[in-house]
Design a protein around this motif. Structure first.
Motif, PDB file in Angstrom:
ATOM      1  N   SER A 241       0.805  -1.219   0.000  1.00 18.19           N
ATOM      2  CA  SER A 241       0.000   0.000   0.000  1.00 18.19           C
ATOM      3  C   SER A 241       0.834   1.263   0.000  1.00 18.19           C
ATOM      4  CB  SER A 241      -0.914   0.009   1.226  1.00 18.19           C
ATOM      5  OG  SER A 241      -0.163   0.284   2.406  1.00 18.19           O
ATOM      6  N   VAL A 242       0.187   2.347  -0.393  1.00 16.55           N
ATOM      7  CA  VAL A 242       0.588   3.713  -0.066  1.00 16.55           C
ATOM      8  C   VAL A 242      -0.622   4.317   0.631  1.00 16.55           C
ATOM      9  CG1 VAL A 242       1.217   5.983  -0.949  1.00 16.55           C
ATOM     10  CG2 VAL A 242       2.182   3.937  -2.006  1.00 16.55           C
ATOM     11  N   PRO A 243      -0.491   4.820   1.846  1.00 17.19           N
ATOM     12  CA  PRO A 243      -1.666   5.245   2.604  1.00 17.19           C
ATOM     13  C   PRO A 243      -2.335   6.473   2.002  1.00 17.19           C
ATOM     14  CG  PRO A 243       0.339   5.908   3.731  1.00 17.19           C
ATOM     15  CD  PRO A 243       0.766   5.032   2.586  1.00 17.19           C
ATOM     16  N   GLY A 244      -3.638   6.584   2.244  1.00 13.29           N
ATOM     17  CA  GLY A 244      -4.397   7.740   1.777  1.00 13.29           C
ATOM     18  C   GLY A 244      -5.581   7.990   2.687  1.00 13.29           C
ATOM     19  N   GLU A 245      -5.988   9.248   2.763  1.00 12.56           N
ATOM     20  CA  GLU A 245      -7.113   9.591   3.649  1.00 12.56           C
ATOM     21  C   GLU A 245      -8.430   9.020   3.160  1.00 12.56           C
ATOM     22  OE1 GLU A 245      -6.662  13.245   0.904  1.00 12.56           O
ATOM     23  OE2 GLU A 245      -5.441  11.604   1.715  1.00 12.56           O
ATOM     24  N   SER A 246      -8.457   8.570   1.908  1.00 10.01           N
ATOM     25  CA  SER A 246      -9.709   8.069   1.346  1.00 10.01           C
ATOM     26  C   SER A 246     -10.058   6.664   1.816  1.00 10.01           C
ATOM     27  CB  SER A 246      -9.642   8.090  -0.180  1.00 10.01           C
ATOM     28  OG  SER A 246      -8.583   7.275  -0.643  1.00 10.01           O
ATOM     29  N   TYR A 247      -9.120   5.942   2.401  1.00  8.09           N
ATOM     30  CA  TYR A 247      -9.463   4.598   2.888  1.00  8.09           C
ATOM     31  C   TYR A 247      -8.925   4.352   4.313  1.00  8.09           C
ATOM     32  CZ  TYR A 247      -4.776   2.836   1.437  1.00  8.09           C
ATOM     33  OH  TYR A 247      -3.429   2.616   1.280  1.00  8.09           O
ATOM     34  N   LEU A 248      -9.065   5.375   5.142  1.00  8.30           N
ATOM     35  CA  LEU A 248      -8.585   5.285   6.520  1.00  8.30           C
ATOM     36  C   LEU A 248      -9.257   4.153   7.297  1.00  8.30           C
ATOM     37  CD1 LEU A 248      -8.353   9.060   7.574  1.00  8.30           C
ATOM     38  CD2 LEU A 248      -6.473   7.498   7.004  1.00  8.30           C
ATOM     39  N   ALA A 249     -10.520   3.871   7.004  1.00 13.91           N
ATOM     40  CA  ALA A 249     -11.218   2.817   7.750  1.00 13.91           C
ATOM     41  C   ALA A 249     -10.608   1.446   7.480  1.00 13.91           C
ATOM     42  CB  ALA A 249     -12.707   2.819   7.394  1.00 13.91           C
ATOM     43  N   VAL A 250     -10.087   1.223   6.266  1.00 13.81           N
ATOM     44  CA  VAL A 250      -9.422  -0.047   5.967  1.00 13.81           C
ATOM     45  C   VAL A 250      -8.075  -0.098   6.685  1.00 13.81           C
ATOM     46  CG1 VAL A 250      -8.494  -1.535   4.156  1.00 13.81           C
ATOM     47  CG2 VAL A 250     -10.593  -0.241   3.758  1.00 13.81           C
ATOM     48  N   LEU A 251      -7.350   1.015   6.687  1.00  9.82           N
ATOM     49  CA  LEU A 251      -6.100   1.060   7.441  1.00  9.82           C
ATOM     50  C   LEU A 251      -6.358   0.810   8.924  1.00  9.82           C
ATOM     51  CD1 LEU A 251      -4.362   4.130   5.735  1.00  9.82           C
ATOM     52  CD2 LEU A 251      -3.786   1.711   5.445  1.00  9.82           C
ATOM     53  N   ASP A 252      -7.466   1.335   9.415  1.00 10.35           N
ATOM     54  CA  ASP A 252      -7.838   1.079  10.807  1.00 10.35           C
ATOM     55  C   ASP A 252      -8.102  -0.412  11.022  1.00 10.35           C
ATOM     56  OD1 ASP A 252      -8.844   2.012  13.529  1.00 10.35           O
ATOM     57  OD2 ASP A 252     -10.619   0.969  12.749  1.00 10.35           O
ATOM     58  N   GLY A 253      -8.747  -1.050  10.039  1.00  2.00           N
ATOM     59  CA  GLY A 253      -8.997  -2.475  10.139  1.00  2.00           C
ATOM     60  C   GLY A 253      -7.720  -3.290  10.145  1.00  2.00           C
ATOM     61  N   LEU A 254      -6.704  -2.829   9.422  1.00  2.00           N
ATOM     62  CA  LEU A 254      -5.422  -3.541   9.392  1.00  2.00           C
ATOM     63  C   LEU A 254      -4.663  -3.413  10.702  1.00  2.00           C
ATOM     64  CD1 LEU A 254      -4.238  -2.589   5.790  1.00  2.00           C
ATOM     65  CD2 LEU A 254      -4.743  -4.901   6.594  1.00  2.00           C
ATOM     66  N   HIS A 255      -4.984  -2.384  11.489  1.00  6.25           N
ATOM     67  CA  HIS A 255      -4.293  -2.180  12.761  1.00  6.25           C
ATOM     68  C   HIS A 255      -4.585  -3.358  13.697  1.00  6.25           C
ATOM     69  CE1 HIS A 255      -3.681  -0.586  16.877  1.00  6.25           C
ATOM     70  NE2 HIS A 255      -2.704   0.114  16.287  1.00  6.25           N
ATOM     71  N   GLY A 256      -3.539  -4.036  14.110  1.00 10.65           N
ATOM     72  CA  GLY A 256      -3.720  -5.160  15.015  1.00 10.65           C
ATOM     73  C   GLY A 256      -4.091  -6.461  14.353  1.00 10.65           C
ATOM     74  N   SER A 257      -4.294  -6.464  13.009  1.00 14.68           N
ATOM     75  CA  SER A 257      -4.629  -7.713  12.322  1.00 14.68           C
ATOM     76  C   SER A 257      -3.352  -8.509  12.075  1.00 14.68           C
ATOM     77  CB  SER A 257      -5.341  -7.430  10.995  1.00 14.68           C
ATOM     78  OG  SER A 257      -4.405  -7.052  10.008  1.00 14.68           O
ATOM     79  N   ASN A 258      -3.512  -9.751  11.651  1.00 12.81           N
ATOM     80  CA  ASN A 258      -2.366 -10.596  11.331  1.00 12.81           C
ATOM     81  C   ASN A 258      -1.878 -10.392   9.898  1.00 12.81           C
ATOM     82  OD1 ASN A 258      -2.233 -11.847  13.861  1.00 12.81           O
ATOM     83  ND2 ASN A 258      -3.852 -13.290  13.289  1.00 12.81           N
ATOM     84  N   ILE A 259      -2.534  -9.509   9.165  1.00 13.94           N
ATOM     85  CA  ILE A 259      -2.118  -9.215   7.792  1.00 13.94           C
ATOM     86  C   ILE A 259      -1.044  -8.134   7.821  1.00 13.94           C
ATOM     87  CG2 ILE A 259      -2.863  -8.328   5.557  1.00 13.94           C
ATOM     88  CD1 ILE A 259      -5.630  -9.462   6.128  1.00 13.94           C
ATOM     89  N   GLU A 260       0.103  -8.422   7.202  1.00 15.91           N
ATOM     90  CA  GLU A 260       1.187  -7.459   7.145  1.00 15.91           C
ATOM     91  C   GLU A 260       0.879  -6.403   6.087  1.00 15.91           C
ATOM     92  OE1 GLU A 260       6.057  -7.454   6.794  1.00 15.91           O
ATOM     93  OE2 GLU A 260       4.922  -8.961   5.672  1.00 15.91           O
ATOM     94  N   ASN A 261       0.984  -5.152   6.459  1.00 15.93           N
ATOM     95  CA  ASN A 261       0.799  -4.055   5.524  1.00 15.93           C
ATOM     96  C   ASN A 261       2.168  -3.532   5.113  1.00 15.93           C
ATOM     97  OD1 ASN A 261      -0.073  -1.906   3.993  1.00 15.93           O
ATOM     98  ND2 ASN A 261      -0.810  -0.685   5.712  1.00 15.93           N
ATOM     99  N   VAL A 262       2.585  -3.870   3.899  1.00 15.40           N
ATOM    100  CA  VAL A 262       3.879  -3.441   3.388  1.00 15.40           C
ATOM    101  C   VAL A 262       3.689  -2.068   2.744  1.00 15.40           C
ATOM    102  CG1 VAL A 262       5.776  -3.974   1.816  1.00 15.40           C
ATOM    103  CG2 VAL A 262       4.582  -5.828   3.005  1.00 15.40           C
TER     104      VAL A 262
END
Length: 549
Positions: free
Chosen positions: A25-46
């Motif tokens: 990913s490259v983060p963006g304000e348009s999908y903050l809720a998905v980034l929030d979902g990735l927080h603490g998940s077992n999926i690595e966000n590269v």
């Protein structure tokens, strides 16, 4: 009391349900809720340094693992930067899912900040384009997207995520993965294939395309070897049959041997597995175009997209289904094809032969032979090395000196897209940390996504990059010299010190300006990658006149 699950969290939970281990990913304000979902998940966000790098990594992951790679980018500029990988995935048939943040639904059709129409942009280069307009359908759309990306001929799928919808509460159910069919080879089809091959004087297998597994590659290799049938591989599909197999007769496409083209044209029965006779392997629709050619195409794509020439029979099956069908099949005619097979094998072995230093032309002072460096590197390569390439003349060095003896072992693009070598090497290194990953890059190609060396350092992806520096866009210069000799225009480059570039990111760098430096520099670079687990770059300064084909 548990906080209500929003649609962004449901998307992440659905990705986990589909076995996704990492996203790019490259983060963006348009999908903050998905980034929030990735927080603490077992999926690595590269998190990468450019959307093109993130999307290339997702495409490479899909190609390397057979499972859809996942990228996440923001609207407008982010989506535009990711488009290059979507085009690559479309032409290569790679399973990939791109999540794109969108403007809030109330802001549509108002020329809002970074607004665009995802269907209009991506519709011609994807299998499906979804826009999530109901929060409760979040998991359903993920399941549909993954199914579309992986089924039939695989390809890219885009999911648009309106910024407001993904924050809404999700009260729906999580959808499980939808099974993907492999097709099948019927008993009659198998009998007809056997009959055609048995009667042939010059049978040939042509392999490539999508839906291969390590098991099916090994089974098809065993089938070809057991029956002594020579095999040609499609362009940039060199890892379906091991390089050291006695039936490997080389590859078609750019840089192919004349023997390979002649065998492809002269075969009286062609059995294509996963591949189709498309533009590049047929030399621009010139090889094997006679209407009476016997071509049996085993392909899960019901449309046979990209096919040219005659079709004698279409068997709707994946390489895995075909491999199961021919397991143990012995045609009993191996010796009859010894001479036919030997010509192709001899040409392939000559292509891979290490050079005799005494036969090399003298280069300008301060330059080295790329072939000498690659020969030194070849001495350090394990059996299961992975090679990655972008697009350009430099690919010839990888194809000649870095063998592909297991599947998967090669990541490259068939659409001639530059900037792929480093992102794909990062993806392969993360997916298979136990394997050595070598990226062979041109100087122009490397700097299109060379910043992803920072990603390699951050996520401990110890790739080894060999950068061929001839101070030019070499492929275009070669075309220039052919069509407008002596009139060099727009192809010259002034390059940085690529070794220092690597070290600035925290990697290891080596700069080679003479053949005598090659052995020690290569040894140090390999040690940095294999022992110290650091990304490394070998900068090879070459003579632009000698290296030009």
């Amino acid at each position: 009391m548990n906080k209500p699950r929003h649609a962004g969290q449901a998307i992440v939970d659905s990705l986990a349900l589909h076995g996704v281990q990492r996203v790019f990913s490259v983060p963006g304000e348009s999908y903050l809720a998905v980034l929030d979902g990735l927080h603490g998940s077992n999926i690595e966000n590269v998190v990468t340094r450019h959307e093109g790098g993130a999307a290339y990594m997702a495409e490479a992951h899909g190609k390397f693992t057979g499972q859809p790679g996942v990228a996440m980018v923001t609207r407008g500029p982010g989506a535009a930067n990711a488009f290059v990988a979507i085009h690559s995935a479309w032409q290569d048939g790679t399973p990939m899912v791109l999540f794109v943040g969108l403007v809030p639904t109330a802001d549509r059709m108002r020329e809002s900040f970074q607004e665009f129409d995802p269907a209009a942009w991506f519709g011609t280069q994807t299998k499906r384009v979804f826009v999530l307009d109901e929060a409760d359908r979040a998991s359903e759309i993920v399941a549909e997207a993954f199914f579309a990306a992986a089924s039939g001929r695989p390809g890219p799928v885009v999911i648009g995520l309106p910024e407001d919808i993904i924050t809404h509460e999700f009260t729906g159910a999580l959808y499980p993965p939808i099974p993907v069919a492999d097709g099948a080879v019927s008993s009659q089809e198998l009998a007809d294939i056997r009959s055609a091959l048995t009667a042939a004087e010059r049978p040939l297998l042509f392999v490539g395309g999508q839906r291969w597994t390590p098991e099916s590659a090994a089974q098809v290799t065993a089938f070809a070897e057991r029956n002594g049938i020579p095999v040609l591989q499609d362009w940039h599909a060199d890892d379906r049959i091991p390089a050291n197999s006695p039936v490997n007769a080389g590859s078609l496409g750019y840089g192919r041997q004349e023997t390979a083209a002649r065998m492809f044209n002269d075969a009286d029965v062609l059995l294509a597995i996963g591949a189709v006779p498309s533009d590049v392997p047929t030399d621009g629709f010139t090889l094997r175009q006679h209407p009476n050619a016997v071509n049996i195409l085993v392909n899960i794509d019901t449309s046979l997209r990209g096919r040219s020439g005659a079709v004698s029979r279409h068997v709707v099956a994946s390489p895995a289904a075909f491999a199961d069908a021919v397991a143990g099949l012995d045609l009993g005619r191996s010796a009859a094809w010894d001479t036919w097979r030997a010509a192709g094998r001899e040409a392939q072995e000559q292509l891979a032969a290490l050079p005799d230093p005494a036969s090399l032309p003298v280069t300008a002072e301060g330059t080295a032979h790329m072939s000498v460096v690659m020969a030194e590197l070849a001495r350090h390569l394990p059996e299961d090395v992975v090679r990655t390439m972008g697009a350009g003349n430099h690919c010839a060095w990888a194809q000649s000196y870095i063998p592909t003896n297991v599947f998967p072992a090669q990541l490259s693009t068939r659409n001639g897209s530059m900037g792929y070598s480093i992102p794909s090497a990062v993806a392969a290194s993360l997916a298979a940390p136990e394997r050595l990953v070598v990226a062979v890059c041109g100087d122009g190609e490397f700097l299109m996504n060379g910043q992803e060396m920072a990603t390699a350092v951050q996520y401990r992806a110890p790739l080894l990059a060999v950068v061929m520096d001839n101070g030019q866009f070499g492929t275009i210069r070669a075309h220039q010299e052919q069509h407008f000799p002596g009139r060099v225009s727009g192809t010259a480059l002034t390059n940085p010190d690529f070794a220092a570039f690597a070290e600035a990111f925290g990697g290891h760098g080596e700069r080679i300006t003479s053949d005598e430096q090659a052995a020690a520099a290569v040894e140090r670079a390999v040690k940095a990658v294999v022992v110290d687990r650091r990304p490394a770059v070998i900068h090879v300064v070459t003579d632009p006149q000698i290296m030009l084909p």
